[in-house]
Design a protein around this motif. Structure first.
Motif, PDB file in Angstrom:
ATOM      1  N   ALA A   1       0.813  -1.220   0.000  1.00 17.09           N
ATOM      2  CA  ALA A   1       0.000   0.000   0.000  1.00 17.09           C
ATOM      3  C   ALA A   1       0.843   1.264   0.000  1.00 17.09           C
ATOM      4  O   ALA A   1       0.303   2.368  -0.066  1.00 17.09           O
ATOM      5  N   VAL A   2       2.168   1.116   0.071  1.00 15.05           N
ATOM      6  CA  VAL A   2       3.042   2.267   0.239  1.00 15.05           C
ATOM      7  C   VAL A   2       3.936   2.442  -0.977  1.00 15.05           C
ATOM      8  O   VAL A   2       4.513   1.486  -1.493  1.00 15.05           O
ATOM      9  N   ARG A   3       4.046   3.683  -1.421  1.00 12.33           N
ATOM     10  CA  ARG A   3       5.036   4.017  -2.444  1.00 12.33           C
ATOM     11  C   ARG A   3       6.230   4.647  -1.743  1.00 12.33           C
ATOM     12  O   ARG A   3       6.119   5.698  -1.115  1.00 12.33           O
ATOM     13  N   GLY A   4       7.387   3.992  -1.849  1.00  9.39           N
ATOM     14  CA  GLY A   4       8.560   4.420  -1.096  1.00  9.39           C
ATOM     15  C   GLY A   4       8.629   3.623   0.190  1.00  9.39           C
ATOM     16  O   GLY A   4       7.632   3.485   0.903  1.00  9.39           O
ATOM     17  N   MET A   5       9.811   3.064   0.479  1.00 10.36           N
ATOM     18  CA  MET A   5       9.920   2.187   1.631  1.00 10.36           C
ATOM     19  C   MET A   5      10.892   2.699   2.696  1.00 10.36           C
ATOM     20  O   MET A   5      11.019   2.095   3.751  1.00 10.36           O
ATOM     21  N   VAL A   6      11.575   3.795   2.434  1.00 11.00           N
ATOM     22  CA  VAL A   6      12.580   4.300   3.364  1.00 11.00           C
ATOM     23  C   VAL A   6      12.326   5.773   3.641  1.00 11.00           C
ATOM     24  O   VAL A   6      12.245   6.579   2.708  1.00 11.00           O
ATOM     25  N   GLY A   7      12.201   6.111   4.919  1.00 11.61           N
ATOM     26  CA  GLY A   7      12.044   7.524   5.291  1.00 11.61           C
ATOM     27  C   GLY A   7      10.657   8.041   4.981  1.00 11.61           C
ATOM     28  O   GLY A   7       9.704   7.855   5.742  1.00 11.61           O
ATOM     29  N   GLN A   8      10.491   8.679   3.841  1.00 14.23           N
ATOM     30  CA  GLN A   8       9.223   9.261   3.434  1.00 14.23           C
ATOM     31  C   GLN A   8       8.542   8.383   2.390  1.00 14.23           C
ATOM     32  O   GLN A   8       9.207   7.733   1.574  1.00 14.23           O
ATOM     33  N   GLY A   9       7.211   8.354   2.441  1.00 14.40           N
ATOM     34  CA  GLY A   9       6.445   7.574   1.488  1.00 14.40           C
ATOM     35  C   GLY A   9       5.058   8.153   1.313  1.00 14.40           C
ATOM     36  O   GLY A   9       4.764   9.265   1.781  1.00 14.40           O
ATOM     37  N   ALA A  10       4.192   7.413   0.653  1.00 12.70           N
ATOM     38  CA  ALA A  10       2.825   7.885   0.411  1.00 12.70           C
ATOM     39  C   ALA A  10       1.870   6.705   0.382  1.00 12.70           C
ATOM     40  O   ALA A  10       2.223   5.605  -0.070  1.00 12.70           O
ATOM     41  N   VAL A  11       0.652   6.938   0.889  1.00  6.67           N
ATOM     42  CA  VAL A  11      -0.451   5.987   0.790  1.00  6.67           C
ATOM     43  C   VAL A  11      -1.639   6.721   0.176  1.00  6.67           C
ATOM     44  O   VAL A  11      -1.631   7.945   0.039  1.00  6.67           O
ATOM     45  N   TRP A  12      -2.679   5.969  -0.202  1.00  7.16           N
ATOM     46  CA  TRP A  12      -3.845   6.570  -0.844  1.00  7.16           C
ATOM     47  C   TRP A  12      -5.116   6.246  -0.059  1.00  7.16           C
ATOM     48  O   TRP A  12      -5.446   5.084   0.156  1.00  7.16           O
ATOM     49  N   LYS A  13      -5.803   7.329   0.380  1.00  8.59           N
ATOM     50  CA  LYS A  13      -7.094   7.188   1.029  1.00  8.59           C
ATOM     51  C   LYS A  13      -8.197   7.296  -0.013  1.00  8.59           C
ATOM     52  O   LYS A  13      -7.957   7.682  -1.169  1.00  8.59           O
ATOM     53  N   LEU A  14      -9.432   6.977   0.381  1.00  9.50           N
ATOM     54  CA  LEU A  14     -10.604   7.163  -0.461  1.00  9.50           C
ATOM     55  C   LEU A  14     -11.556   8.123   0.237  1.00  9.50           C
ATOM     56  O   LEU A  14     -11.894   7.937   1.408  1.00  9.50           O
ATOM     57  N   ASP A  15     -11.986   9.187  -0.486  1.00  9.03           N
ATOM     58  CA  ASP A  15     -12.941  10.112   0.122  1.00  9.03           C
ATOM     59  C   ASP A  15     -14.360   9.552  -0.001  1.00  9.03           C
ATOM     60  O   ASP A  15     -14.558   8.414  -0.441  1.00  9.03           O
ATOM     61  N   GLU A  16     -15.356  10.353   0.380  1.00 11.53           N
ATOM     62  CA  GLU A  16     -16.744   9.889   0.376  1.00 11.53           C
ATOM     63  C   GLU A  16     -17.225   9.508  -1.013  1.00 11.53           C
ATOM     64  O   GLU A  16     -18.116   8.667  -1.162  1.00 11.53           O
ATOM     65  N   ASN A  17     -16.647  10.124  -2.035  1.00  8.21           N
ATOM     66  CA  ASN A  17     -17.064   9.851  -3.409  1.00  8.21           C
ATOM     67  C   ASN A  17     -16.214   8.775  -4.075  1.00  8.21           C
ATOM     68  O   ASN A  17     -16.355   8.517  -5.270  1.00  8.21           O
ATOM     69  N   GLY A  18     -15.330   8.164  -3.293  1.00 15.81           N
ATOM     70  CA  GLY A  18     -14.472   7.113  -3.841  1.00 15.81           C
ATOM     71  C   GLY A  18     -13.258   7.633  -4.578  1.00 15.81           C
ATOM     72  O   GLY A  18     -12.576   6.868  -5.260  1.00 15.81           O
ATOM     73  N   LYS A  19     -12.960   8.918  -4.442  1.00 21.01           N
ATOM     74  CA  LYS A  19     -11.800   9.496  -5.116  1.00 21.01           C
ATOM     75  C   LYS A  19     -10.533   9.181  -4.330  1.00 21.01           C
ATOM     76  O   LYS A  19     -10.508   9.250  -3.108  1.00 21.01           O
ATOM     77  N   GLU A  20      -9.465   8.846  -5.042  1.00 19.74           N
ATOM     78  CA  GLU A  20      -8.192   8.512  -4.402  1.00 19.74           C
ATOM     79  C   GLU A  20      -7.449   9.777  -3.985  1.00 19.74           C
ATOM     80  O   GLU A  20      -7.286  10.697  -4.782  1.00 19.74           O
ATOM     81  N   ILE A  21      -6.994   9.810  -2.737  1.00 17.66           N
ATOM     82  CA  ILE A  21      -6.294  10.980  -2.205  1.00 17.66           C
ATOM     83  C   ILE A  21      -4.914  10.542  -1.723  1.00 17.66           C
ATOM     84  O   ILE A  21      -4.790   9.719  -0.813  1.00 17.66           O
ATOM     85  N   ARG A  22      -3.869  11.084  -2.334  1.00 19.25           N
ATOM     86  CA  ARG A  22      -2.494  10.768  -1.936  1.00 19.25           C
ATOM     87  C   ARG A  22      -2.207  11.406  -0.583  1.00 19.25           C
ATOM     88  O   ARG A  22      -2.500  12.589  -0.364  1.00 19.25           O
ATOM     89  N   THR A  23      -1.626  10.639   0.319  1.00 21.29           N
ATOM     90  CA  THR A  23      -1.317  11.108   1.672  1.00 21.29           C
ATOM     91  C   THR A  23       0.142  10.810   1.990  1.00 21.29           C
ATOM     92  O   THR A  23       0.575   9.651   1.930  1.00 21.29           O
ATOM     93  N   GLU A  24       0.927  11.854   2.307  1.00 19.02           N
ATOM     94  CA  GLU A  24       2.337  11.678   2.643  1.00 19.02           C
ATOM     95  C   GLU A  24       2.458  11.120   4.062  1.00 19.02           C
ATOM     96  O   GLU A  24       1.751  11.553   4.973  1.00 19.02           O
ATOM     97  N   VAL A  25       3.382  10.156   4.248  1.00 17.89           N
ATOM     98  CA  VAL A  25       3.585   9.535   5.556  1.00 17.89           C
ATOM     99  C   VAL A  25       5.083   9.397   5.819  1.00 17.89           C
ATOM    100  O   VAL A  25       5.901   9.395   4.902  1.00 17.89           O
ATOM    101  N   GLU A  26       5.420   9.268   7.104  1.00 19.35           N
ATOM    102  CA  GLU A  26       6.785   8.973   7.511  1.00 19.35           C
ATOM    103  C   GLU A  26       6.851   7.508   7.909  1.00 19.35           C
ATOM    104  O   GLU A  26       6.018   7.035   8.690  1.00 19.35           O
ATOM    105  N   LEU A  27       7.836   6.819   7.388  1.00  9.97           N
ATOM    106  CA  LEU A  27       7.910   5.376   7.545  1.00  9.97           C
ATOM    107  C   LEU A  27       9.015   4.971   8.519  1.00  9.97           C
ATOM    108  O   LEU A  27       9.989   5.697   8.710  1.00  9.97           O
ATOM    109  N   GLY A  28       8.834   3.784   9.108  1.00 11.98           N
ATOM    110  CA  GLY A  28       9.816   3.281  10.060  1.00 11.98           C
ATOM    111  C   GLY A  28      10.244   1.871   9.725  1.00 11.98           C
ATOM    112  O   GLY A  28      10.632   1.562   8.600  1.00 11.98           O
ATOM    113  N   VAL A  29      10.138   0.974  10.687  1.00 13.62           N
ATOM    114  CA  VAL A  29      10.629  -0.395  10.564  1.00 13.62           C
ATOM    115  C   VAL A  29       9.686  -1.237   9.701  1.00 13.62           C
ATOM    116  O   VAL A  29       8.472  -1.051   9.722  1.00 13.62           O
TER     117      VAL A  29
END
Length: 359
Positions: free
Chosen positions: A289-317
């Motif tokens: 579910a994650v793009r990028g595996m070290v340090g910073q990455g991104a996942v995608w949520k779904l809003d009420e209308n089913g639209k994909e929303i990119r969300t930046e995350v900080e990754l660990g182990v």
């Protein structure tokens, strides 16, 4: 003509002709006009596959790797001629044990000095003549020292041979051992801490021991004996013989020095277990579910209308299956199981939850 005969010869064939015509018309209508209206059928397929989603959840992530490998001697140290000359002497013989800095060979060089001129006068005091005096050649001796503590290997030359600078004279085989295995290049991201240690286990051998100073190279492990090379060649010709794919040749070598007080032998099989950290009660998501595996990455949520929303995350182990989300995502948040545009691996498809029986 009787009525029965008239029924069989006239009416019955005409009835079958009418029935056939009705069937033909119905088939034509179905082919070009379709069946019942899609709006009247709630189960009418749309051709769209709903996005597969998962929820971020709390879990324990254990970043541990178990790598099979072998015990092998460290690489031998070459002894090379320091200058152009003649091999004058050998202070040792093949098989001798030597220490770092011991003299192994001696190379003799010979150089001719510049020609000297001397004046010679006659008895009457006339001006003397200039005579050329040949000087003796200048000999120098250059020692070749052991570059490591170990055992002297076979000589590559004989005493009295002419050599040029850099010519191989012999080698020293250190009596030190490495625990070495192969690691997938992507798994190197899981071992970014240079202070990591490994626990080495040899079935039927000594007690498991700690191996420090892990080193990761950029090429696959080089085998130290011909029999292993032959085995590798056969395996590369027939990948099914070992159950490994040809891509394994792109792996990197990971190794560490075996402590001097541990008794091991060249060629022993071993397992290297590396504990790169454990995190408990962490917010986790599948690595798919994650793009990028070290340090910073991104996942995608779904809003009420089913639209994909990119969300930046900080990754660990990560343990290779799930990964810790340090920040940017809360527990129980619904996200896409797979990065948009990616193709799930067969193994990931097998791990997907089955649909309910009533579906």
């Amino acid at each position: 003509m009787s009525q029965r005969r008239a029924f069989r010869r006239v009416f019955l064939p005409a009835a079958w002709l009418v029935i056939g015509a009705l069937i033909a018309v119905s088939l034509v209508r179905l082919a070009f006009a379709g069946g019942t209206s899609a709006a009247d059928d709630d189960l009418f397929p749309t051709g769209e596959i709903p996005a597969e989603t998962v929820f971020a959840e709390k879990a324990t992530v254990e970043n541990k790797l178990t790598i099979p490998g072998t015990i092998r001697l460290t690489e031998s140290k070459e002894l090379n001629a320091p200058v152009d000359g003649v091999v004058n002497w050998a202070f040792v013989k093949p098989g001798d044990n030597v220490s770092l800095g011991d003299r192994i060979f001696q190379v003799r060089t010979e150089s001719q000095p510049e020609v000297a001129e001397a004046s010679v006068s006659d008895t009457e005091g006339s001006e003397g003549e200039q005579l050329t005096v040949e000087a003796a050649p200048v000999l120098k001796y250059h020692d070749v020292y052991a570059s490591a503590t170990g055992k002297v290997g076979a000589f590559q030359i004989e005493i009295g041979d002419d050599v040029t600078k850099g010519t191989g004279l012999g080698s020293i085989q250190p009596q030190e051992f490495l625990a070495a295995g192969s690691i997938d290049p992507l798994d190197r991201y899981r071992l970014m801490d240079e202070s990591l240690e490994a626990m080495i286990t040899i079935d039927g051998g000594p007690e498991p021991f700690t191996c420090k100073d892990l080193s990761v190279g950029d090429s696959a492990s080089k085998k130290s004996n011909a029999s292993t090379q032959d085995q590798d060649m056969e395996s590369s010709m027939d990948p099914m013989a070992t159950g490994e794919s040809p891509e394994s040749s792109s792996s990197s070598e990971i190794s560490c020095a075996v402590p001097a007080d541990v008794v091991v032998f060249d060629g022993l099989s071993m397992n290297m277990e590396i504990d790169a950290g454990t995190v408990e009660d962490a917010v986790t998501v599948p690595v798919s579910a994650v793009r990028g595996m070290v340090g910073q990455g991104a996942v995608w949520k779904l809003d009420e209308n089913g639209k994909e929303i990119r969300t930046e995350v900080e990754l660990g182990v990560t343990d290779g299956k799930i990964i810790e989300v340090v920040s940017g995502l809360k527990d129980e948040t619904e996200i896409l199981r797979f990065v948009p545009g990616s193709t799930p691996a067969p193994g990931e498809m097998m791990q997907m939850e089955p649909y309910p029986d009533e579906w």
